[in-house]
Design a protein around this motif. Structure first.
Motif, PDB file in Angstrom:
ATOM      1  N   THR A 139       9.116  11.777  -1.423  1.00 31.58           N
ATOM      2  CA  THR A 139       9.343  12.921  -2.296  1.00 31.58           C
ATOM      3  C   THR A 139       9.320  14.152  -1.411  1.00 31.58           C
ATOM      4  N   VAL A 183      13.353   5.427  -0.790  1.00 30.06           N
ATOM      5  CA  VAL A 183      12.507   4.412  -0.163  1.00 30.06           C
ATOM      6  C   VAL A 183      13.053   4.074   1.221  1.00 30.06           C
ATOM      7  N   LYS A 214       3.523   2.635   1.589  1.00 30.12           N
ATOM      8  CA  LYS A 214       3.819   1.366   0.910  1.00 30.12           C
ATOM      9  C   LYS A 214       3.388   0.238   1.849  1.00 30.12           C
ATOM     10  N   ARG A 259      13.476  12.686  -4.686  1.00 28.24           N
ATOM     11  CA  ARG A 259      12.374  11.746  -4.856  1.00 28.24           C
ATOM     12  C   ARG A 259      12.950  10.338  -4.944  1.00 28.24           C
ATOM     13  N   ASP A 260      12.073   9.351  -4.824  1.00 27.78           N
ATOM     14  CA  ASP A 260      12.449   7.930  -4.956  1.00 27.78           C
ATOM     15  C   ASP A 260      13.328   7.454  -3.810  1.00 27.78           C
ATOM     16  N   GLU A 264      18.071   7.846  -4.122  1.00 25.34           N
ATOM     17  CA  GLU A 264      17.148   8.886  -4.572  1.00 25.34           C
ATOM     18  C   GLU A 264      17.668   9.663  -5.765  1.00 25.34           C
ATOM     19  N   ASP A 307       1.670  -2.907  -3.965  1.00 29.24           N
ATOM     20  CA  ASP A 307       2.128  -1.681  -4.634  1.00 29.24           C
ATOM     21  C   ASP A 307       0.976  -0.718  -4.941  1.00 29.24           C
ATOM     22  N   THR A 349       7.674   3.928   3.077  1.00 31.17           N
ATOM     23  CA  THR A 349       7.228   4.963   2.156  1.00 31.17           C
ATOM     24  C   THR A 349       8.336   5.283   1.171  1.00 31.17           C
ATOM     25  N   GLU A 350       7.968   5.977   0.112  1.00 36.01           N
ATOM     26  CA  GLU A 350       8.917   6.437  -0.900  1.00 36.01           C
ATOM     27  C   GLU A 350       8.861   7.967  -0.895  1.00 36.01           C
TER      28      GLU A 350
END
Length: 305
Positions: free
Chosen positions: A191, A158, A259, A155-156, A135, A282, A188-189
């Protein structure tokens, strides 16, 4: 045209801010042969007595955005970067207290992680790094000369559960084609942003790095521990775990894109797909967002900005 005949103004200036966005600063601490890296992306937004520059073009109260950029670099040397939060506090305090025309400063910081390629003592281990693929750490510091608001997050990130997730019992209308499932992949990703209840420098500040590490741990553990009947349920469990375990946090805001992993139809090939082969789509994706608050606290992290 005389003043008497000049038409009345029909517009007025609303909220405004200015600053330098995305100043990339890398600070290397050289402790003998062993080095440490802080890699930041810093955005500064300033507001205050800025009517004249908008209405007449007078720059008399404007601290240039180039100066704010230079301040970021100078403070990286002068104060170092112990944590993103503390670095943002140094910057916000400086801008508000050094310029009468600036009444509020907001500092947004992204931190990019680096890890050592080899252990210290091995070849290159003291000074060779690789960007981590996990992240991005985020921080937003706001100061108005009186009180502080610090919002940290990430964030980011995953994450995926390959089972222990269901989705059924939802509303169905003539356009519904999604089938109910009692065993699905949940990915999910993440944030996440969390607001500290520290607002006054008269109180001891949290240990920013410790708080970040523990909040991240609780988010991950809640995701892993929750038998999910919906991503919304998982979101609430993740935010609740942070608030319940971190006394310095009053609010957690989460944005979780679903996702989607769809089972592939293998029957045309004479094969049975027993929840083993998926198509990872995606887009488009479901986007689940929500806020978890400590009882009695108010929501202050914006849904969008």
């Amino acid at each position: 045209m005389t003043d008497a005949s000049r038409p009345a103004r029909v517009t007025r200036l609303g909220p405004n801010q200015y600053g330098k966005a995305e100043t990339r600063v890398v600070r290397i601490v050289r402790d003998g042969a062993t080095h440490r890296v802080k890699d930041l992306n810093v955005s500064v937004a300033l507001s205050g007595a800025m009517d004249d520059v908008h209405l007449s073009g007078s720059n008399a109260t404007v601290l240039t955005t180039d100066t704010t950029k230079n301040t970021v670099f100078a403070f990286a040397k002068r104060h170092g970067i112990a944590s993103t939060e503390q670095f943002g506090i140094h910057l916000a305090r400086h801008f508000v207290t050094s310029q009468p025309s600036i009444h509020r400063a907001r500092i947004r910081i992204e931190e990019y992680g680096w890890e050592r390629i080899a252990a210290p003592g091995a070849g290159g281990g003291e000074h060779s790094f690789v960007r981590t693929g996990q992240e991005t750490r985020t921080t937003e510091v706001a100061f108005d000369g009186g009180g502080w608001q610090v919002v940290s997050g990430l964030r980011d990130l995953v994450v995926m559960n390959s089972t222990d997730s269901e989705f059924w019992g939802f509303v169905k209308d003539p356009y519904t084609t999604l089938k109910e499932t009692h065993d699905r992949v949940l990915a999910t990703e993440v944030t996440a942003r969390w607001r500290f209840n520290w607002t006054d420098e008269g109180r001891p500040a949290p240990d920013w790095d410790e708080s970040y590490g523990q909040a991240r741990r609780h988010l991950l553990e809640a995701f892993a521990d929750t038998y999910s009947l919906s991503l919304q349920q998982t979101l609430f469990a993740m935010g609740s775990r942070v608030v319940e375990n971190r006394a310095e946090v009053d609010e957690v805001r989460l944005s979780l894109p679903n996702k989607h992993h769809f089972l592939v139809d293998l029957e045309p090939f004479g094969l049975k797909n027993d929840n083993e082969v998926y198509f990872a789509a995606d887009r488009p994706y479901g986007l689940i967002e929500g806020t978890v608050l400590r009882e009695g606290a108010e929501a202050r992290i914006p849904v969008t900005d």
